[in-house]
Design a protein around this motif. Sequence first.
Motif, mmCIF file in Angstrom:
data_model
loop_
_atom_site.group_PDB
_atom_site.id
_atom_site.type_symbol
_atom_site.label_atom_id
_atom_site.label_comp_id
_atom_site.label_asym_id
_atom_site.label_seq_id
_atom_site.Cartn_x
_atom_site.Cartn_y
_atom_site.Cartn_z
ATOM 1 N N LEU A 61 0.803 -1.231 0.000
ATOM 2 C CA LEU A 61 0.000 0.000 0.000
ATOM 3 C C LEU A 61 0.830 1.272 0.000
ATOM 4 O O LEU A 61 0.377 2.311 -0.484
ATOM 5 C CB LEU A 61 -0.932 0.036 1.224
ATOM 6 C CG LEU A 61 -1.922 -1.115 1.367
ATOM 7 C CD1 LEU A 61 -2.787 -0.891 2.592
ATOM 8 C CD2 LEU A 61 -2.782 -1.254 0.128
ATOM 9 N N ASP A 62 2.048 1.178 0.532
ATOM 10 C CA ASP A 62 2.879 2.371 0.700
ATOM 11 C C ASP A 62 3.596 2.715 -0.602
ATOM 12 O O ASP A 62 4.778 2.444 -0.778
ATOM 13 C CB ASP A 62 3.884 2.111 1.839
ATOM 14 C CG ASP A 62 4.711 3.336 2.154
ATOM 15 O OD1 ASP A 62 4.334 4.442 1.737
ATOM 16 O OD2 ASP A 62 5.749 3.167 2.825
ATOM 17 N N ARG A 63 2.877 3.342 -1.500
ATOM 18 C CA ARG A 63 3.401 3.619 -2.842
ATOM 19 C C ARG A 63 4.645 4.501 -2.848
ATOM 20 O O ARG A 63 5.534 4.311 -3.653
ATOM 21 C CB ARG A 63 2.320 4.293 -3.703
ATOM 22 C CG ARG A 63 1.040 3.501 -3.827
ATOM 23 C CD ARG A 63 1.103 2.579 -5.024
ATOM 24 N NE ARG A 63 0.022 1.606 -5.012
ATOM 25 C CZ ARG A 63 -1.112 1.761 -5.687
ATOM 26 N NH1 ARG A 63 -1.309 2.828 -6.423
ATOM 27 N NH2 ARG A 63 -2.038 0.839 -5.637
ATOM 28 N N ASN A 64 4.668 5.513 -1.962
ATOM 29 C CA ASN A 64 5.822 6.430 -1.979
ATOM 30 C C ASN A 64 6.900 6.024 -0.958
ATOM 31 O O ASN A 64 7.839 6.779 -0.710
ATOM 32 C CB ASN A 64 5.382 7.880 -1.756
ATOM 33 C CG ASN A 64 4.772 8.106 -0.380
ATOM 34 O OD1 ASN A 64 4.590 7.165 0.395
ATOM 35 N ND2 ASN A 64 4.433 9.347 -0.080
ATOM 36 N N CYS A 65 6.752 4.824 -0.378
ATOM 37 C CA CYS A 65 7.759 4.245 0.517
ATOM 38 C C CYS A 65 8.188 5.169 1.661
ATOM 39 O O CYS A 65 9.376 5.222 1.992
ATOM 40 C CB CYS A 65 9.004 3.810 -0.269
ATOM 41 S SG CYS A 65 8.625 2.640 -1.553
ATOM 42 N N ASP A 66 7.235 5.867 2.296
ATOM 43 C CA ASP A 66 7.605 6.708 3.442
ATOM 44 C C ASP A 66 7.192 6.066 4.769
ATOM 45 O O ASP A 66 7.199 6.709 5.816
ATOM 46 C CB ASP A 66 7.018 8.128 3.307
ATOM 47 C CG ASP A 66 5.496 8.141 3.356
ATOM 48 O OD1 ASP A 66 4.870 7.054 3.334
ATOM 49 O OD2 ASP A 66 4.920 9.244 3.418
ATOM 50 N N GLN A 67 6.847 4.781 4.711
ATOM 51 C CA GLN A 67 6.468 4.000 5.914
ATOM 52 C C GLN A 67 5.176 4.491 6.557
ATOM 53 O O GLN A 67 4.902 4.197 7.713
ATOM 54 C CB GLN A 67 7.588 3.981 6.980
ATOM 55 C CG GLN A 67 8.984 3.686 6.456
ATOM 56 C CD GLN A 67 9.080 2.366 5.712
ATOM 57 O OE1 GLN A 67 8.518 1.367 6.137
ATOM 58 N NE2 GLN A 67 9.751 2.358 4.574
ATOM 59 N N GLU A 68 4.393 5.275 5.817
ATOM 60 C CA GLU A 68 3.102 5.756 6.316
ATOM 61 C C GLU A 68 2.092 5.578 5.193
ATOM 62 O O GLU A 68 2.447 5.636 4.018
ATOM 63 C CB GLU A 68 3.169 7.260 6.640
ATOM 64 C CG GLU A 68 4.154 7.655 7.732
ATOM 65 C CD GLU A 68 3.614 7.432 9.136
ATOM 66 O OE1 GLU A 68 2.386 7.416 9.305
ATOM 67 O OE2 GLU A 68 4.438 7.267 10.055
ATOM 68 N N ILE A 69 0.834 5.346 5.576
ATOM 69 C CA ILE A 69 -0.212 5.257 4.558
ATOM 70 C C ILE A 69 -0.999 6.565 4.586
ATOM 71 O O ILE A 69 -1.693 6.856 5.567
ATOM 72 C CB ILE A 69 -1.154 4.051 4.841
ATOM 73 C CG1 ILE A 69 -0.366 2.735 4.898
ATOM 74 C CG2 ILE A 69 -2.272 3.987 3.795
ATOM 75 C CD1 ILE A 69 0.465 2.418 3.670
ATOM 76 N N ASP A 70 -0.861 7.347 3.531
ATOM 77 C CA ASP A 70 -1.603 8.602 3.487
ATOM 78 C C ASP A 70 -3.006 8.349 2.915
ATOM 79 O O ASP A 70 -3.341 7.227 2.523
ATOM 80 C CB ASP A 70 -0.832 9.686 2.708
ATOM 81 C CG ASP A 70 -0.566 9.311 1.261
ATOM 82 O OD1 ASP A 70 -1.335 8.496 0.695
ATOM 83 O OD2 ASP A 70 0.401 9.830 0.683
ATOM 84 N N PHE A 71 -3.796 9.407 2.872
ATOM 85 C CA PHE A 71 -5.188 9.216 2.475
ATOM 86 C C PHE A 71 -5.315 8.669 1.046
ATOM 87 O O PHE A 71 -6.159 7.820 0.771
ATOM 88 C CB PHE A 71 -5.983 10.521 2.628
ATOM 89 C CG PHE A 71 -7.460 10.308 2.541
ATOM 90 C CD1 PHE A 71 -8.157 9.780 3.623
ATOM 91 C CD2 PHE A 71 -8.151 10.572 1.374
ATOM 92 C CE1 PHE A 71 -9.521 9.525 3.548
ATOM 93 C CE2 PHE A 71 -9.520 10.317 1.285
ATOM 94 C CZ PHE A 71 -10.199 9.793 2.376
ATOM 95 N N LYS A 72 -4.445 9.133 0.179
ATOM 96 C CA LYS A 72 -4.479 8.682 -1.218
ATOM 97 C C LYS A 72 -4.165 7.188 -1.312
ATOM 98 O O LYS A 72 -4.809 6.446 -2.054
ATOM 99 C CB LYS A 72 -3.470 9.502 -2.027
ATOM 100 C CG LYS A 72 -3.656 9.419 -3.510
ATOM 101 C CD LYS A 72 -2.660 10.326 -4.205
ATOM 102 C CE LYS A 72 -2.646 10.024 -5.692
ATOM 103 N NZ LYS A 72 -1.511 10.675 -6.354
ATOM 104 N N GLU A 73 -3.177 6.753 -0.548
ATOM 105 C CA GLU A 73 -2.807 5.330 -0.539
ATOM 106 C C GLU A 73 -3.943 4.493 0.059
ATOM 107 O O GLU A 73 -4.217 3.381 -0.399
ATOM 108 C CB GLU A 73 -1.495 5.142 0.240
ATOM 109 C CG GLU A 73 -0.305 5.724 -0.500
ATOM 110 C CD GLU A 73 0.938 5.927 0.358
ATOM 111 O OE1 GLU A 73 2.024 6.034 -0.225
ATOM 112 O OE2 GLU A 73 0.836 5.989 1.595
ATOM 113 N N TYR A 74 -4.596 5.049 1.072
ATOM 114 C CA TYR A 74 -5.756 4.391 1.678
ATOM 115 C C TYR A 74 -6.898 4.240 0.664
ATOM 116 O O TYR A 74 -7.520 3.185 0.576
ATOM 117 C CB TYR A 74 -6.180 5.230 2.881
ATOM 118 C CG TYR A 74 -7.512 4.921 3.522
ATOM 119 C CD1 TYR A 74 -7.692 3.817 4.347
ATOM 120 C CD2 TYR A 74 -8.598 5.789 3.343
ATOM 121 C CE1 TYR A 74 -8.910 3.571 4.968
ATOM 122 C CE2 TYR A 74 -9.821 5.551 3.959
ATOM 123 C CZ TYR A 74 -9.977 4.433 4.764
ATOM 124 O OH TYR A 74 -11.182 4.199 5.372
HETATM 125 CA CA CA Z 1 3.073 6.363 2.054
#
Ligand code: CA
Length: 94
Positions: A61-74
């Motif tokens: 799910l973490d498309r931009n590989c920042d170790q967080e799931i943002d709203f867009k990824e959600y």
């Molecule tokens: Ca992310």
Amino acid sequence: MDTPLEKALSTLVFTFHKYSGREGNKLTLSKRELKELVKEELGLGEKMKKPGGIDELMKSLDRNCDQEIDFKEYTAFLSALCMSYNDFFQEEEK
Ligand SMILES: [Ca+2]
């Protein structure tokens, strides 16, 4: 009065924030927040207990590989879930 679809959309947004606000950045889901969300809201607790279960989900799910799931990824996650529900119901009709 909200239609069922409007209610569903509010639920999608509300559910994200219910978990994203628990720790760290309030606008993204940490791995722990994501784990809690899928466990409590999607009934995937057992799958998440498997070794690497949450790590695999996080990685996918973490498309931009920042170790967080943002709203867009959600929303991409929900969109994929929505498509599998659709496939499931189409199979049921056959
Ligand atoms: Ca992310």
